[in-house]
Design an enzyme around this catalytic site. Sequence first.
Site, PDB file in Angstrom:
ATOM      1  N   GLY A  99       0.813  -1.213   0.000  1.00  0.00           N
ATOM      2  CA  GLY A  99       0.000   0.000   0.000  1.00  0.00           C
ATOM      3  C   GLY A  99       0.850   1.269   0.000  1.00  0.00           C
ATOM      4  N   HIS A 100       0.162   2.399  -0.139  1.00  0.00           N
ATOM      5  CA  HIS A 100       0.864   3.673  -0.215  1.00  0.00           C
ATOM      6  C   HIS A 100       1.527   4.013   1.118  1.00  0.00           C
ATOM      7  CE1 HIS A 100      -3.278   5.783   0.518  1.00  0.00           C
ATOM      8  NE2 HIS A 100      -3.201   4.670   1.167  1.00  0.00           N
TER       9      HIS A 100
END
Lengths: 340, 340, 340
Positions: free
Chosen positions: A236-237
């Site tokens: 994920g970011h």
Amino acid sequence: MANLKEIAELIGGRLQGNPACEIIGIQALNKANCDEIAFVAKEKESLDLSPIKAGALIVAADSRMHYPNLVYVADPRLAFAKLLEFFHPQQPFCTGIDASASISEKARIANHVRIGPFSYVGQNSQIGENTEIHAGVIIYRDVKIGRDCLIYSRVVIRENVEIGDRVIIHPGAVIGADGFGFGRTSEGAAVKVPQVGKVIIGTGCEIGANTCIDRSTIEETILAENVKLDNLVQIGHNVRIGKNTAISAQTGISGSTEIGAQVVMGGQVGVADHIHIADGVMVAAKSGVSGSIKKKMIVAGIPDQEIGAWRKSVVLLRNLGAWKEKLRQLEIKIKKAEEK
Amino acid sequence: MANLKEIAELIGGRLQGNPACEIIGIQALNKANCDEIAFVAKEKESLDLSPIKAGALIVAADSRMHYPNLVYVADPRLAFAKLLEFFHPQQPFCTGIDASASISEKARIANHVRIGPFSYVGQNSQIGENTEIHAGVIIYRDVKIGRDCLIYSRVVIRENVEIGDRVIIHPGAVIGADGFGFGRTSEGAAVKVPQVGKVIIGTGCEIGANTCIDRSTIEETILAENVKLDNLVQIGHNVRIGKNTAISAQTGISGSTEIGAQVVMGGQVGVADHIHIADGVMVAAKSGVSGSIKKKMIVAGIPDQEIGAWRKSVVLLRNLGAWKEKLRQLEIKIKKAEEK
Amino acid sequence: MANLKEIAELIGGRLQGNPACEIIGIQALNKANCDEIAFVAKEKESLDLSPIKAGALIVAADSRMHYPNLVYVADPRLAFAKLLEFFHPQQPFCTGIDASASISEKARIANHVRIGPFSYVGQNSQIGENTEIHAGVIIYRDVKIGRDCLIYSRVVIRENVEIGDRVIIHPGAVIGADGFGFGRTSEGAAVKVPQVGKVIIGTGCEIGANTCIDRSTIEETILAENVKLDNLVQIGHNVRIGKNTAISAQTGISGSTEIGAQVVMGGQVGVADHIHIADGVMVAAKSGVSGSIKKKMIVAGIPDQEIGAWRKSVVLLRNLGAWKEKLRQLEIKIKKAEEK
């Protein structure tokens, strides 16, 4: 082809047997012929060797095995890896830059870079010396890729991504797609938050096939040196992963989580967002890590527990039926006692 | 377009009704018009037919349904599949070999092969008669693909992979990427073990979109005949899968595991490495199979149990609160009794 | 670059501080310099601001924070998203249609469409005004794509798919691959059921990298307006998803399931086939939803429970060892009592 003397030198091992014995390749232990070499992992020493036909065996330095030709090394698996490279050297996908590749005039391509058919490199992107880019790879603008990298076919690398030296990216991986970031209007509609952060991938990393590593809103998603990701992994970011960490297939790390160095995760693990996992933690396959793990330990389960506690839980759960019966018997006894 | 007599012949069925009735297409039961045919699965026989407007229904041979036009067949679903092919024949993606495709001069392309734009075939690779390769497909060197295969766009097939006849590979699948194999230095850094084994895919297999099948170190990853894999599935290195086995989306099989024939797995299942699953086993969705399963049975849970035991566990677990209360009551009673 | 007066107007906020203060960019709170603006989410109001150096802060309308320059807005996160767009406008991937793209003469391409290198558009497909298609995108025949869409590199869109306006599809996504539908012969071999249905994607949807959305046998797989899917998600055939629903990475929805509007799902969730999930339901990460959920609620676990019940189960399970001991003690006491 090499004789056993040469092989022992190559892998820094001590030979017991015939130095002139010719070896033409490497094989699995149970399939190797008399002109092939195989290895015996330390934990497999008790194996019956009578059906083995290999010309020689690589074994641990303190092995007590008996066999005509043995090469003693510190780590048979690493020696085996070295011999695999010797007998099966990586062949170049192509020479030079294919005529059908589309390279921006403003890209900077170092010497000895090879780029296959239908690959694209956008403006201001840099490709380091001796890096090989296979077919159908799409590299957006302002990307930096180091030297001696191997980018397999159909990889996509979005703008501003930075990739170190000796990185391997397997087919279909997507580096730098938008993180999953949304606000909500008062009516509940999701509103996209632009994702303009960077992804930075350290030297020596390896990224599996069809794995995705997202860019974040404004900060950086970072893989330190030598991180190894298997296939179909989701990063994920704004995630940060420490060096030498290895993550197995189909595992997902939620946004803004920080994972230490030397962490090992099994497959299909899920890790919650905004948590911290300490150096050296091991996470069993299919676990769901819902909170930070502050010191080196092994965890398992959904939500995760220390693995010993998890194992006890599993056993206790399987005995629930028997307990229920015990509880029922006690109730009956007590009821009878009360009725007296 | 066909009349019911022709349709009954096509699917080997027995017609009760008007043989001249014209059918122009196939539809879902609740949407079919009077010029369309639908089917009724055996388990849906009790359905109220009053709102149904279909021109005819395909039903099981022993059906007791009443309807103007019925075609009795052994298996309505298979008959329906046959009619779908009849009314919606697969259209060729392209004719011949697209001018923009990049085919090695040393590749061997059989007759009637179709290859779409931006596809690449490397040296010494062979493509069998009548196989269709869509756009953006990357086939490395020394690959063998059989006849009548359908390779959708953006598939990647790495070197030395062998694919049988009539295989379908959906978009984005990656066949033969490196297995996730590493040694560790004494300092804990992962060292890549080269993966030079083969992937062999049997006749009639179907591989889902973005699914990955890895090559192993030196041995072979094998799918036997007619194996069906859904999307986003991960098949680790050196896995063997028996014929007619079907595996649903997002399931992962770890390295060196052997799966029997006729096995059925739900989605998001995880299977541990180096284990054996017997023929005919069924694994419920989301299960985690941690050890070998030696005979045909249905399993569920993490770790997996026989499904009946698992169902009991789930119920027992949900009643834990009530038991805890019972236990507490018993404690109170006993304490009181003791105090007397 | 803009001054605070302009910024306050842009995001519809009320400024307290110096309207002439120049802002050159947007940053994370702890990294912002005096010429950058940051935001403080409502739940972070208690933060110590002493180390903060940002030139201005965007805060909630009722914020009680003290800081030299504050811009009060209804929703700081949405205001931040707007400023991100302002400071980082989406740059066009390319201008016009790249010479290397392969566009069918029978495709209909509207004005101001941009198509990158190695992309393909099949016959009768339509691309709406101002839509941008990056590199290596494969669009089959008879596809309809609306206006202002953004299709990233290496997306595959199969035939007959319909996509609304302002849709974003991230790299590697596969739209309209065959659903996983098989019959079985009496010998157990899987027989493919042709999948000739449509996929329809509503206006404003966003589809993550390497996500797959399958077509069904004859009916339609439908995403309503503004559905947001993260990476590596699997949407089975004939699934319907209501508007504004958001689904996190690696989640899978099995065939023919209907999901309401405003549903939120965490990552690695599995949802069974042929069920219905009501509007507004929230599903915790890693849950396995095995049956319909008829009203708005939060669920967790495998199989899923209302989240409060699930949390209790987890606690109860962790205390099983202690109970077992209590139960054993009671047994001993009762046995002793009986022996008296």
